[in-house]
Design an enzyme around this catalytic site. Structure first.
Site, PDB file in Angstrom:
ATOM      1  N   ASP A  93       0.851  -1.186   0.000  1.00 36.45           N
ATOM      2  CA  ASP A  93       0.000   0.000   0.000  1.00 36.45           C
ATOM      3  C   ASP A  93       0.892   1.243   0.000  1.00 36.45           C
ATOM      4  OD1 ASP A  93      -1.678   2.094   0.612  1.00 36.45           O
ATOM      5  OD2 ASP A  93      -2.581   1.129   2.357  1.00 36.45           O
ATOM      6  N   ILE A  94       0.779   2.047  -1.027  1.00 34.67           N
ATOM      7  CA  ILE A  94       1.682   3.193  -1.179  1.00 34.67           C
ATOM      8  C   ILE A  94       1.476   4.239  -0.079  1.00 34.67           C
ATOM      9  CG2 ILE A  94       0.283   4.677  -2.702  1.00 34.67           C
ATOM     10  CD1 ILE A  94       2.883   4.957  -4.441  1.00 34.67           C
ATOM     11  N   ASN A 124      -6.885  12.383 -11.296  1.00 36.56           N
ATOM     12  CA  ASN A 124      -7.569  12.740 -12.549  1.00 36.56           C
ATOM     13  C   ASN A 124      -7.442  14.245 -12.738  1.00 36.56           C
ATOM     14  OD1 ASN A 124      -9.975  14.099 -11.305  1.00 36.56           O
ATOM     15  ND2 ASN A 124     -10.265  12.047 -10.459  1.00 36.56           N
ATOM     16  N   GLY A 164      -9.740   4.198  -6.273  1.00 39.14           N
ATOM     17  CA  GLY A 164      -8.423   3.578  -6.418  1.00 39.14           C
ATOM     18  C   GLY A 164      -7.379   4.161  -5.484  1.00 39.14           C
ATOM     19  N   ASP A 176      -5.990   7.028  -5.632  1.00 37.43           N
ATOM     20  CA  ASP A 176      -6.341   8.430  -5.353  1.00 37.43           C
ATOM     21  C   ASP A 176      -7.208   8.500  -4.087  1.00 37.43           C
ATOM     22  OD1 ASP A 176      -6.640  11.140  -5.724  1.00 37.43           O
ATOM     23  OD2 ASP A 176      -7.915  11.002  -7.507  1.00 37.43           O
ATOM     24  N   SER A 230      -2.463   4.413 -14.298  1.00 35.23           N
ATOM     25  CA  SER A 230      -3.349   4.092 -15.440  1.00 35.23           C
ATOM     26  C   SER A 230      -3.719   2.611 -15.576  1.00 35.23           C
ATOM     27  CB  SER A 230      -2.772   4.574 -16.787  1.00 35.23           C
ATOM     28  OG  SER A 230      -2.856   5.975 -16.905  1.00 35.23           O
ATOM     29  N   THR A 231      -3.301   1.770 -14.636  1.00 37.27           N
ATOM     30  CA  THR A 231      -3.599   0.329 -14.815  1.00 37.27           C
ATOM     31  C   THR A 231      -4.862  -0.123 -14.087  1.00 37.27           C
ATOM     32  OG1 THR A 231      -2.270  -0.415 -12.929  1.00 37.27           O
ATOM     33  CG2 THR A 231      -1.147  -0.229 -15.058  1.00 37.27           C
ATOM     34  N   GLY A 232      -5.551   0.829 -13.446  1.00 40.07           N
ATOM     35  CA  GLY A 232      -6.799   0.482 -12.765  1.00 40.07           C
ATOM     36  C   GLY A 232      -7.972   0.946 -13.598  1.00 40.07           C
ATOM     37  N   VAL A 233      -8.672   1.955 -13.078  1.00 43.99           N
ATOM     38  CA  VAL A 233      -9.847   2.523 -13.752  1.00 43.99           C
ATOM     39  C   VAL A 233      -9.517   2.959 -15.191  1.00 43.99           C
ATOM     40  CG1 VAL A 233     -11.500   4.442 -13.630  1.00 43.99           C
ATOM     41  CG2 VAL A 233     -10.764   3.314 -11.544  1.00 43.99           C
TER      42      VAL A 233
HETATM   43  N1  AR6 Z   1      -1.350   1.579  -3.020  1.00 39.90           N
HETATM   44  C1  AR6 Z   1      -0.734   1.299  -4.202  1.00 39.90           C
HETATM   45  N2  AR6 Z   1      -1.415   1.042  -5.336  1.00 39.90           N
HETATM   46  C2  AR6 Z   1      -2.767   1.063  -5.276  1.00 39.90           C
HETATM   47  C3  AR6 Z   1      -3.484   1.356  -4.080  1.00 39.90           C
HETATM   48  C4  AR6 Z   1      -2.706   1.628  -2.915  1.00 39.90           C
HETATM   49  N3  AR6 Z   1      -3.284   1.915  -1.751  1.00 39.90           N
HETATM   50  N4  AR6 Z   1      -4.812   1.287  -4.373  1.00 39.90           N
HETATM   51  C5  AR6 Z   1      -4.924   0.965  -5.679  1.00 39.90           C
HETATM   52  N5  AR6 Z   1      -3.698   0.823  -6.234  1.00 39.90           N
HETATM   53  P1  AR6 Z   1      -6.255   3.453 -10.176  1.00 39.90           P
HETATM   54  P2  AR6 Z   1      -5.772   4.850 -12.729  1.00 39.90           P
HETATM   55  C6  AR6 Z   1      -3.317   0.467  -7.611  1.00 39.90           C
HETATM   56  O1  AR6 Z   1      -7.579   2.989 -10.642  1.00 39.90           O
HETATM   57  O2  AR6 Z   1      -5.972   3.594 -13.503  1.00 39.90           O
HETATM   58  C7  AR6 Z   1      -9.133   7.292  -9.706  1.00 39.90           C
HETATM   59  O3  AR6 Z   1     -10.504   7.305  -9.459  1.00 39.90           O
HETATM   60  C8  AR6 Z   1      -4.325  -0.275  -8.439  1.00 39.90           C
HETATM   61  O4  AR6 Z   1      -4.315  -1.651  -8.095  1.00 39.90           O
HETATM   62  O5  AR6 Z   1      -6.130   3.961  -8.791  1.00 39.90           O
HETATM   63  O6  AR6 Z   1      -4.614   5.724 -13.070  1.00 39.90           O
HETATM   64  C9  AR6 Z   1      -8.606   8.669 -10.102  1.00 39.90           C
HETATM   65  O7  AR6 Z   1      -9.285   9.712  -9.463  1.00 39.90           O
HETATM   66  C10 AR6 Z   1      -3.782  -0.030  -9.847  1.00 39.90           C
HETATM   67  O8  AR6 Z   1      -2.764  -0.975 -10.164  1.00 39.90           O
HETATM   68  O9  AR6 Z   1      -5.677   4.641 -11.144  1.00 39.90           O
HETATM   69  C11 AR6 Z   1      -8.822   8.689 -11.572  1.00 39.90           C
HETATM   70  O10 AR6 Z   1     -10.130   9.098 -11.904  1.00 39.90           O
HETATM   71  C12 AR6 Z   1      -3.119   1.345  -9.741  1.00 39.90           C
HETATM   72  O11 AR6 Z   1      -3.094   1.659  -8.347  1.00 39.90           O
HETATM   73  C13 AR6 Z   1      -8.626   7.257 -12.000  1.00 39.90           C
HETATM   74  O12 AR6 Z   1      -8.895   6.474 -10.834  1.00 39.90           O
HETATM   75  C14 AR6 Z   1      -3.832   2.439 -10.488  1.00 39.90           C
HETATM   76  O13 AR6 Z   1      -5.241   2.254 -10.412  1.00 39.90           O
HETATM   77  C15 AR6 Z   1      -7.193   6.979 -12.392  1.00 39.90           C
HETATM   78  O14 AR6 Z   1      -7.108   5.683 -12.888  1.00 39.90           O
END
Ligand code: AR6
Length: 175
Positions: free
Chosen positions: A9-10, A23, A31, A33, A120-123
Site C-alpha cells: 500500500d503506497i 484525474n 483507487g 487516489d 493508469s492500470t486500474g480505472v
Molecule cells: N497503493 C498502491 N497502489 C494502489 C493502491 C494503494 N493503496 N490502491 C490501488 N492501487 P487506479 P488509474 C493500484 O484505478 O488507472 C481514480 O478514481 C491499483 O491496483 O487507482 O490511473 C482517479 O481519481 C492499480 O494498479 O488509477 C482517476 O479518476 C493502480 O493503483 C482514475 O482512478 C492504479 O489504479 C485513475 O485511474
C-alpha cells in the site's frame, strides 16, 4: 540502478514523495487516489483546490505537488495518467510523460526518494504489461541523466503487477 520493487500500500511508504494516480480535476476519486486522500486527510484536498483555483485542471501527463497531510511521506505528487482507449502512440507517450514530469517536479523539490503506483492500470484500463514497460523505461531513462534522486520505488498493489515488474527489472539487470 536506484530502483526498488515492492508489493503493498503506497500510503504507508516512508519516502520523500508518493505519487498519486489522480484525474484532471485533482479533486479525488477511487483507487489509489481515494486511498491517498483518505489516509492523508483533508489538507491534501485543500491544497489541490488551491492549485485548481490558480492553474485550473491538471492536464493528462502533467504533475502537481502538495503536502502529504497525515501520511508518512513528505509530499504527494499528483499526476494524471491517460485513459487506455485504442493504445495509440499518444496514449503511451502521455503515460511516459506522467512518470517523467513527476520525476522532474520531484527533483525541483529536492526529493531523494519517490514511490510510484502503477499509473493508469486500474480505472484507466492500460494493459498492465504495456504500462509496466513504459514505466520502467521512463524511470530508467530519467535516472540515466539525473544524479539527484537516490531511490525510485515501484509499489505494486496487486501480485500480477508485481510479477510483471519483477520480470522486467530482472531482465534488464536492475534488481
Ligand atoms: N497503493 C498502491 N497502489 C494502489 C493502491 C494503494 N493503496 N490502491 C490501488 N492501487 P487506479 P488509474 C493500484 O484505478 O488507472 C481514480 O478514481 C491499483 O491496483 O487507482 O490511473 C482517479 O481519481 C492499480 O494498479 O488509477 C482517476 O479518476 C493502480 O493503483 C482514475 O482512478 C492504479 O489504479 C485513475 O485511474
Amino acid at each position: 540502478m536506484k530502483i526498488t520493487l515492492l508489493q503493498g500500500d503506497i500510503t504507508k511508504m516512508e519516502v520523500d514523495v508518493i505519487v498519486n494516480a489522480a484525474n484532471t480535476s485533482l479533486l479525488g476519486g477511487g483507487g489509489v487516489d481515494g486511498a491517498i486522500h483518505r489516509a492523508g486527510g483533508p489538507a491534501i484536498l485543500e491544497e489541490c483546490r488551491k492549485i485548481r483555483d490558480k492553474q485550473g485542471r491538471c492536464a493528462v501527463g502533467e504533475a502537481v505537488i502538495t503536502t502529504a497531510g497525515r501520511l508518512p511521506a513528505k509530499y504527494v505528487i499528483h499526476t494524471v495518467g491517460p485513459v487506455w482507449n485504442k493504445g495509440s502512440d499518444e496514449e503511451k507517450a502521455l503515460l511516459r510523460d506522467a512518470y517523467q514530469n513527476s520525476l522532474r517536479l520531484a527533483v525541483r523539490h529536492d526529493v531523494k526518494t519517490i514511490a510510484f503506483p502503477n499509473i493508469s492500470t486500474g480505472v484507466y484500463r492500460f494493459p498492465k504489461q504495456v504500462a509496466a514497460e513504459i514505466a520502467v523505461a521512463a524511470v530508467t531513462d530519467f535516472l540515466r541523466t539525473d544524479n539527484k534522486i537516490s531511490n525510485v520505488i515501484f509499489v505494486c498493489f496487486e501480485k500480477d503487477n508485481y510479477d510483471i515488474y519483477s520480470q522486467l527489472l530482472t531482465q534488464q539487470g536492475t534488481i
